[in-house]
Enzyme design. Structure first.
Site, PDB file in Angstrom:
ATOM      1  N   GLU A 294       0.824  -1.228   0.000  1.00 51.23           N
ATOM      2  CA  GLU A 294       0.000   0.000   0.000  1.00 51.23           C
ATOM      3  C   GLU A 294       0.847   1.262   0.000  1.00 51.23           C
ATOM      4  O   GLU A 294       1.794   1.395   0.761  1.00 51.23           O
ATOM      5  CB  GLU A 294      -0.903   0.003   1.222  1.00 51.23           C
ATOM      6  CG  GLU A 294      -1.854   1.173   1.301  1.00 51.23           C
ATOM      7  CD  GLU A 294      -2.912   0.973   2.358  1.00 51.23           C
ATOM      8  OE1 GLU A 294      -3.214  -0.190   2.688  1.00 51.23           O
ATOM      9  OE2 GLU A 294      -3.431   1.967   2.879  1.00 51.23           O
TER      10      GLU A 294
ATOM     11  N   GLU B 278      -6.205   6.464  -0.864  1.00 51.09           N
ATOM     12  CA  GLU B 278      -6.719   7.231   0.280  1.00 51.09           C
ATOM     13  C   GLU B 278      -6.322   8.696   0.198  1.00 51.09           C
ATOM     14  O   GLU B 278      -6.884   9.530   0.911  1.00 51.09           O
ATOM     15  CB  GLU B 278      -6.231   6.613   1.589  1.00 51.09           C
ATOM     16  CG  GLU B 278      -4.768   6.771   1.871  1.00 51.09           C
ATOM     17  CD  GLU B 278      -4.353   6.124   3.199  1.00 51.09           C
ATOM     18  OE1 GLU B 278      -4.075   4.917   3.203  1.00 51.09           O
ATOM     19  OE2 GLU B 278      -4.314   6.830   4.214  1.00 51.09           O
TER      20      GLU B 278
ATOM     21  N   HIS C 167     -10.321   3.039   2.619  1.00 51.51           N
ATOM     22  CA  HIS C 167      -9.429   3.332   3.744  1.00 51.51           C
ATOM     23  C   HIS C 167     -10.239   3.595   5.007  1.00 51.51           C
ATOM     24  O   HIS C 167     -11.261   4.299   4.950  1.00 51.51           O
ATOM     25  CB  HIS C 167      -8.613   4.589   3.396  1.00 51.51           C
ATOM     26  CG  HIS C 167      -7.894   5.179   4.556  1.00 51.51           C
ATOM     27  ND1 HIS C 167      -8.375   6.282   5.249  1.00 51.51           N
ATOM     28  CD2 HIS C 167      -6.746   4.818   5.162  1.00 51.51           C
ATOM     29  CE1 HIS C 167      -7.530   6.575   6.221  1.00 51.51           C
ATOM     30  NE2 HIS C 167      -6.543   5.701   6.198  1.00 51.51           N
TER      31      HIS C 167
ATOM     32  N   GLU D 288     -11.676  -2.111   5.779  1.00 53.51           N
ATOM     33  CA  GLU D 288     -10.609  -1.965   6.765  1.00 53.51           C
ATOM     34  C   GLU D 288     -11.288  -1.768   8.117  1.00 53.51           C
ATOM     35  O   GLU D 288     -12.361  -1.171   8.200  1.00 53.51           O
ATOM     36  CB  GLU D 288      -9.713  -0.772   6.417  1.00 53.51           C
ATOM     37  CG  GLU D 288      -8.580  -0.535   7.414  1.00 53.51           C
ATOM     38  CD  GLU D 288      -7.549   0.482   6.924  1.00 53.51           C
ATOM     39  OE1 GLU D 288      -7.799   1.208   5.954  1.00 53.51           O
ATOM     40  OE2 GLU D 288      -6.462   0.524   7.535  1.00 53.51           O
TER      41      GLU D 288
HETATM   42  O1  LIG Z   1      -4.978   2.676   7.505  1.00 56.46           O
HETATM   43  C1  LIG Z   1      -4.354   3.133   6.527  1.00 56.46           C
HETATM   44  O2  LIG Z   1      -4.367   2.645   5.366  1.00 56.46           O
HETATM   45  C2  LIG Z   1      -3.565   4.355   6.703  1.00 56.46           C
HETATM   46  O3  LIG Z   1      -2.922   4.765   5.750  1.00 56.46           O
HETATM   47  C3  LIG Z   1      -3.558   5.112   7.995  1.00 56.46           C
HETATM   48  C4  LIG Z   1      -2.286   4.989   8.823  1.00 56.46           C
HETATM   49  O4  LIG Z   1      -2.523   3.984   9.781  1.00 56.46           O
HETATM   50  C5  LIG Z   1      -1.039   4.662   8.156  1.00 56.46           C
HETATM   51  O5  LIG Z   1      -1.066   3.289   7.932  1.00 56.46           O
HETATM   52 MG   LIG Z   2      -3.010   3.488   4.026  1.00 57.90          MG
END
Ligand SMILES: O=C(O)C(=O)C[C@@H](O)CO
Ligand SMILES: [Mg+2]
Length: 390
Positions: free
Chosen positions: A240, A266, A316, A336
């Site tokens: 990601e 996101e 996201h 998520e």
């Molecule tokens: O949850 C996600 O995908 C994010 O980008 C937020 C942060 O937790 C960074 O991982």
């Molecule tokens: Mg992320």
């Protein structure tokens, strides 16, 4: 039905905060030779709550967590005058009115996040006015329950990461996302530490649990090209945001490089932004966040695009504004889920502001068909731990 008032309040957390560990998550600032907390830009300790009231006494709730004070100013000064006196059911017209009138400066970033908050409130209103949950106004129920992946596993001591991963297994999750802690600046030792953390989690969860890997824009194209082949043996569900959101060609190159799907979105906005990502085959998983991308109106359009392109949508951040979209389309297979815990970087802050988010059971969540709108109310439980800015 007419909109008679828009109230945007900034909830700023003043309660207990767990300081994140160094290197808990790679991120865009890591590549700068800055000193101090590179993740300092990544704090969601403020959240703007939008309440749109109509002449028949209904109140729709929206929210935005990007630059919350700026979002409030944009809502108060620019967006509210555009929606007052209008019918929430004219949501497409109102979305275009907000989008076009701020186009010179608002098509991406915090202004589009502010538009998202109002739009989400309009859909909450339409649900409350019809007595139906939002997903029933979109595509209805496409899943008995929504599979969700546990998303935390910030980079820390490997034993602690393994214990956390085990906890998610014990809770019935069959997929989870972890964060890398190192990037280009950390050299070969950082590469090894990154690989060691994936090996440690994979050792606990075994080969039959989906493992997602999060870079949060903390790498660059050259480093990602070196890392991807080394990661293939772990068979991650996706990698990601390896590079900055603007590096769409970099995404596309990485997405073709190995068997590992590249995910992102996101930090992308509107259906126009996702058309670019899809046309360039830049991502294999779309991850818009409905309180950024343009609200439910924009996300619903992107779901249709994604279905045609055959690219799954896994929004996201969970949260009700995303769960309703996932429930309403076959293009979105799962959500998520941020575990509830003490306030740390703030992904979890919405649990302290709202009531109504579903609790997963064995890695699935469900939405209550009898709760109209989003199914959220403002929580009274932690109000004394917020500074609230009217
Ligand atoms: O949850 C996600 O995908 C994010 O980008 C937020 C942060 O937790 C960074 O991982
Ligand atoms: Mg992320």
């Amino acid at each position: 039905m007419k909109i008679i008032n828009v109230r945007a309040r900034v909830f700023e957390w003043k309660g207990h905060t767990v300081p994140p560990q160094p290197h808990f998550c790679s991120n865009a600032m890591d590549l700068l030779w800055d000193k101090g907390d590179s993740m300092g830009t990544f704090r969601f300790h403020g959240w703007t709550v939008v309440e749109v009231e109509t002449d028949d006494g209904l109140v729709g709730i929206g929210n935005v967590a990007l630059a919350p004070r700026i979002a409030k100013a944009i809502i108060d000064q620019y967006l509210t005058p555009l929606v007052l006196g209008h019918d929430p059911f004219d949501y497409e017209y109102l979305w275009q009115r907000m989008y076009r009138s701020t186009h010179a400066w608002g098509r991406k970033g915090v202004a589009m996040a502010a538009i998202s908050a109002i739009d989400i409130a309009l859909w909450d209103l339409m649900g409350k006015a019809t007595g139906r949950p939002v997903f029933k106004l979109l595509g209805g129920r496409t899943k008995e329950k929504i599979p969700c992946y546990a998303s935390k596993l910030y980079r820390t001591d490997l034993n602690e990461m393994q214990a956390e991963a085990q906890r998610y297994l014990d809770q019935g999750f069959t997929s989870m996302k972890m964060r890398f802690g190192y990037g280009p600046k950390d050299g070969p030792e950082g590469v090894r530490k990154n690989l060691d953390s994936v090996a440690a989690v994979r050792e606990v969860i075994g080969p039959d649990v989906d493992l997602m890997l999060e870079c949060y824009m903390g790498w660059n194209l050259e480093y990602a090209k070196r890392m991807l082949p080394k990661l293939e043996k772990f068979e991650p569900r996706w990698l990601e945001e390896p590079v900055l959101a603007d590096d769409i060609d970099g995404y596309a190159e990485l997405n073709q490089l190995t068997s590992i799907p590249i995910s992102g979105g996101e930090h992308e906005f509107t259906s126009h932004g996702f058309r670019q990502l899809l046309d360039k085959r830049a991502v294999s998983v779309i991850q818009y966040d409905t309180n950024r991308v343009g609200g439910i109106t924009a996300a619903h359009k992107i779901n249709a695009l994604a279905e045609v392109y055959g690219v799954p949508v896994i929004p996201h951040a969970g949260q009700m504004h995303n769960y309703h979209l996932t429930m309403s389309t076959l293009a979105s297979p799962m959500s998520e889920y941020f575990p509830v815990h003490d306030v740390e970087v703030g992904n979890e802050l919405f649990y302290y502001i709202f009531e109504g988010d579903p609790t997963p059971e064995n890695g699935f969540i469900d939405l209550d068909e009898h709760k109209p709108g989003l199914g959220l109310t403002l929580s009274q439980r932690y109000l004394d731990q917020f500074n609230i800015m009217e």
